[in-house]
Design a protein around this motif. Sequence first.
Motif, PDB file in Angstrom:
ATOM      1  N   ALA A   1      20.138  -3.665 -22.801  1.00  0.00           N
ATOM      2  CA  ALA A   1      20.561  -5.175 -23.295  1.00  0.00           C
ATOM      3  C   ALA A   1      21.898  -5.373 -23.124  1.00  0.00           C
ATOM      4  CB  ALA A   1      19.843  -5.397 -24.618  1.00  0.00           C
ATOM      5  N   GLY A   2      22.660  -4.307 -24.084  1.00  0.00           N
ATOM      6  CA  GLY A   2      24.067  -4.311 -24.042  1.00  0.00           C
ATOM      7  C   GLY A   2      24.791  -4.509 -22.863  1.00  0.00           C
ATOM      8  N   PHE A   3      24.336  -3.815 -21.919  1.00  0.00           N
ATOM      9  CA  PHE A   3      24.924  -3.569 -20.385  1.00  0.00           C
ATOM     10  C   PHE A   3      24.671  -4.959 -19.757  1.00  0.00           C
ATOM     11  CE2 PHE A   3      24.211  -3.074 -15.881  1.00  0.00           C
ATOM     12  CZ  PHE A   3      25.359  -2.492 -15.485  1.00  0.00           C
ATOM     13  N   MET A   4      23.467  -5.548 -20.144  1.00  0.00           N
ATOM     14  CA  MET A   4      23.075  -7.056 -19.345  1.00  0.00           C
ATOM     15  C   MET A   4      24.078  -8.075 -19.826  1.00  0.00           C
ATOM     16  SD  MET A   4      19.394  -6.625 -18.041  1.00  0.00           S
ATOM     17  CE  MET A   4      18.917  -5.367 -16.658  1.00  0.00           C
ATOM     18  N   GLN A   5      24.105  -7.986 -21.145  1.00  0.00           N
ATOM     19  CA  GLN A   5      25.049  -8.775 -21.890  1.00  0.00           C
ATOM     20  C   GLN A   5      26.544  -8.358 -22.182  1.00  0.00           C
ATOM     21  OE1 GLN A   5      22.623  -8.991 -25.595  1.00  0.00           O
ATOM     22  NE2 GLN A   5      20.832  -9.991 -24.303  1.00  0.00           N
ATOM     23  N   ASP A   6      26.909  -7.766 -21.202  1.00  0.00           N
ATOM     24  CA  ASP A   6      28.495  -7.069 -21.406  1.00  0.00           C
ATOM     25  C   ASP A   6      28.826  -6.868 -22.792  1.00  0.00           C
ATOM     26  OD1 ASP A   6      30.920  -6.774 -20.199  1.00  0.00           O
ATOM     27  OD2 ASP A   6      31.711  -8.703 -20.447  1.00  0.00           O
ATOM     28  N   ARG A   7      28.203  -5.835 -23.470  1.00  0.00           N
ATOM     29  CA  ARG A   7      28.578  -5.279 -24.608  1.00  0.00           C
ATOM     30  C   ARG A   7      28.262  -3.747 -24.650  1.00  0.00           C
ATOM     31  NH1 ARG A   7      23.960  -5.336 -28.016  1.00  0.00           N
ATOM     32  NH2 ARG A   7      22.535  -6.862 -27.215  1.00  0.00           N
ATOM     33  N   TYR A   8      28.580  -3.049 -25.759  1.00  0.00           N
ATOM     34  CA  TYR A   8      28.174  -1.594 -25.652  1.00  0.00           C
ATOM     35  C   TYR A   8      26.777  -1.206 -26.168  1.00  0.00           C
ATOM     36  CZ  TYR A   8      33.266  -0.542 -25.045  1.00  0.00           C
ATOM     37  OH  TYR A   8      34.543  -0.829 -24.549  1.00  0.00           O
ATOM     38  N   GLY A   9      26.304  -1.739 -27.057  1.00  0.00           N
ATOM     39  CA  GLY A   9      25.173  -1.244 -27.664  1.00  0.00           C
ATOM     40  C   GLY A   9      25.408  -0.328 -28.903  1.00  0.00           C
ATOM     41  N   PRO A  10      24.566   0.289 -29.372  1.00  0.00           N
ATOM     42  CA  PRO A  10      24.702   1.291 -30.494  1.00  0.00           C
ATOM     43  C   PRO A  10      25.716   2.532 -29.701  1.00  0.00           C
ATOM     44  CG  PRO A  10      22.166   0.703 -30.421  1.00  0.00           C
ATOM     45  CD  PRO A  10      22.933   0.098 -29.021  1.00  0.00           C
TER      46      PRO A  10
ATOM     47  N   GLY B   1      26.208   9.310 -33.572  1.00  0.00           N
ATOM     48  CA  GLY B   1      26.398  10.540 -32.658  1.00  0.00           C
ATOM     49  C   GLY B   1      27.219   9.942 -31.523  1.00  0.00           C
ATOM     50  N   ILE B   2      27.132  11.169 -30.336  1.00  0.00           N
ATOM     51  CA  ILE B   2      27.918  10.806 -29.104  1.00  0.00           C
ATOM     52  C   ILE B   2      27.003   9.607 -28.506  1.00  0.00           C
ATOM     53  CG2 ILE B   2      28.473  11.644 -26.897  1.00  0.00           C
ATOM     54  CD1 ILE B   2      28.733  14.591 -28.516  1.00  0.00           C
ATOM     55  N   PHE B   3      27.709   8.661 -27.856  1.00  0.00           N
ATOM     56  CA  PHE B   3      26.925   7.707 -27.236  1.00  0.00           C
ATOM     57  C   PHE B   3      25.850   7.050 -28.100  1.00  0.00           C
ATOM     58  CE2 PHE B   3      28.310  10.772 -23.815  1.00  0.00           C
ATOM     59  CZ  PHE B   3      29.832   9.782 -23.327  1.00  0.00           C
ATOM     60  N   GLY B   4      26.007   7.312 -29.243  1.00  0.00           N
ATOM     61  CA  GLY B   4      24.828   6.481 -30.020  1.00  0.00           C
ATOM     62  C   GLY B   4      23.332   7.299 -29.913  1.00  0.00           C
ATOM     63  N   LEU B   5      23.587   8.688 -29.635  1.00  0.00           N
ATOM     64  CA  LEU B   5      22.201   9.380 -29.298  1.00  0.00           C
ATOM     65  C   LEU B   5      21.514   9.702 -30.734  1.00  0.00           C
ATOM     66  CD1 LEU B   5      23.287  11.817 -26.735  1.00  0.00           C
ATOM     67  CD2 LEU B   5      21.987   9.981 -26.326  1.00  0.00           C
ATOM     68  N   LEU B   6      21.997   9.545 -31.908  1.00  0.00           N
ATOM     69  CA  LEU B   6      21.299   9.718 -32.866  1.00  0.00           C
ATOM     70  C   LEU B   6      20.858   8.658 -33.806  1.00  0.00           C
ATOM     71  CD1 LEU B   6      23.865  12.474 -34.848  1.00  0.00           C
ATOM     72  CD2 LEU B   6      21.718  12.779 -33.463  1.00  0.00           C
ATOM     73  N   GLN B   7      20.994   7.350 -33.159  1.00  0.00           N
ATOM     74  CA  GLN B   7      20.625   5.962 -33.290  1.00  0.00           C
ATOM     75  C   GLN B   7      19.170   6.111 -33.937  1.00  0.00           C
ATOM     76  OE1 GLN B   7      22.740   3.509 -34.489  1.00  0.00           O
ATOM     77  NE2 GLN B   7      20.984   2.717 -35.480  1.00  0.00           N
ATOM     78  N   PRO B   8      18.370   6.649 -32.799  1.00  0.00           N
ATOM     79  CA  PRO B   8      16.685   6.574 -33.168  1.00  0.00           C
ATOM     80  C   PRO B   8      16.382   7.410 -34.208  1.00  0.00           C
ATOM     81  CG  PRO B   8      17.149   6.946 -30.767  1.00  0.00           C
ATOM     82  CD  PRO B   8      18.444   6.907 -31.495  1.00  0.00           C
ATOM     83  N   LEU B   9      17.214   8.381 -34.690  1.00  0.00           N
ATOM     84  CA  LEU B   9      16.897   9.181 -35.856  1.00  0.00           C
ATOM     85  C   LEU B   9      17.349   8.411 -37.148  1.00  0.00           C
ATOM     86  CD1 LEU B   9      18.124  12.822 -34.643  1.00  0.00           C
ATOM     87  CD2 LEU B   9      15.849  11.805 -34.853  1.00  0.00           C
ATOM     88  N   CYS B  10      18.100   7.712 -36.926  1.00  0.00           N
ATOM     89  CA  CYS B  10      18.745   6.798 -38.265  1.00  0.00           C
ATOM     90  C   CYS B  10      17.757   5.528 -38.347  1.00  0.00           C
ATOM     91  CB  CYS B  10      20.292   6.128 -37.902  1.00  0.00           C
ATOM     92  SG  CYS B  10      21.514   7.407 -37.562  1.00  0.00           S
TER      93      CYS B  10
END
Length: 347
Positions: free
Chosen positions: A35-44, A48-57
């Motif tokens: 969603a972030g890529f298609m809306q020209d933003r980063y996303g989480p 963690g690195i590249f947001g990889l711990l976001q699902p755990l949070c």
Amino acid sequence: MEWSFVIEKLILVSIVFVITLVIAMYSTLAERKIAGFMQDRYGPDRAGIFGLLQPLCDGGKFFFKEEIIPAGAHKVLFILGPTIAIITACISSAIIPWGQELQIGDRTISLQVAQGINVGVLYMFGVIALGVYGIMLGGWASNNKFSLMGAIRAASQSISYEIAMGLSLIALLMVTRTLTLEEIVAQQSGFVNWNIWAQPLGFIIFMVCAFAECNRVPFDLPECETELVGGYHTEYSSMKLGLYMFSEYINMFVSSALMASLYFGGYNFPFMNDLGLSANWITIIGVIVFFIKILLFIFFFMWVRWTLPRFRYDQLMNLGWKMLIPLAIANIVLTGVFTLIKDTYFS
């Protein structure tokens, strides 16, 4: 009872269960990243690195948030709704053949939890039909008019699109002449034997119905926030809401696995028998290829979500009853004619 067989199946069930949950968990991150890529933003990108711990949070947040059950809700059914949703989502993968057999010592291990079920396709439809009960019970037990309307929409949507999905599979069964999923996959050895070439229209109908059964955009009318606040799970909080969200992503994973198995060869890949490798290595590569196909379908689910707008409810019903069902019936007739001609003149 052979206890080694029981232990073997318990290990396989555990592995499939863990993989399913991990893929569902990280599908939430992939959804937000796409969603972030298609809306020209980063996303989480903070946890963690590249947001990889976001699902755990996010999972920790669901577990530790306050549990609220509305005063007017039917408590037993309110709890039972998300329970049914997550159980039916998890057991639907039991008939999927994840790969060919593995040879370990003198044991031949099947990579399918429920092996040899000669009505595997009927089992799949039975579990899919049960899934709507979780949504119906949750919406009705909440004692909220928006939740109830979402549950009614889910029931009518499920009934409408299950008919078209079943009819699309009848044509496929006419071609494969079996209800056993492992036999359907085994028949697709070789790229030219994939069922997508024999049933392109049936695949398109099945895929559209899979979107509707998973309540994915553009068919997410049961939880349409612009009309129903949050739909059938409006009153849910904490991990009960998390179970509904998890069941949606697990259903998406299982639907992708079914489409890959029924139409795109499952674990089969081109030139698999010409590599000169041992059977175990072919099996391992086949499992990896199968999961690549699944991940591509999951990406397609997400791509569509962030590309197409939501249908109106009358458009949803018209598409199901006036377009998909007639097309599925026409596909059955055409398949029957071609099968008769083939058996008469080319067999």
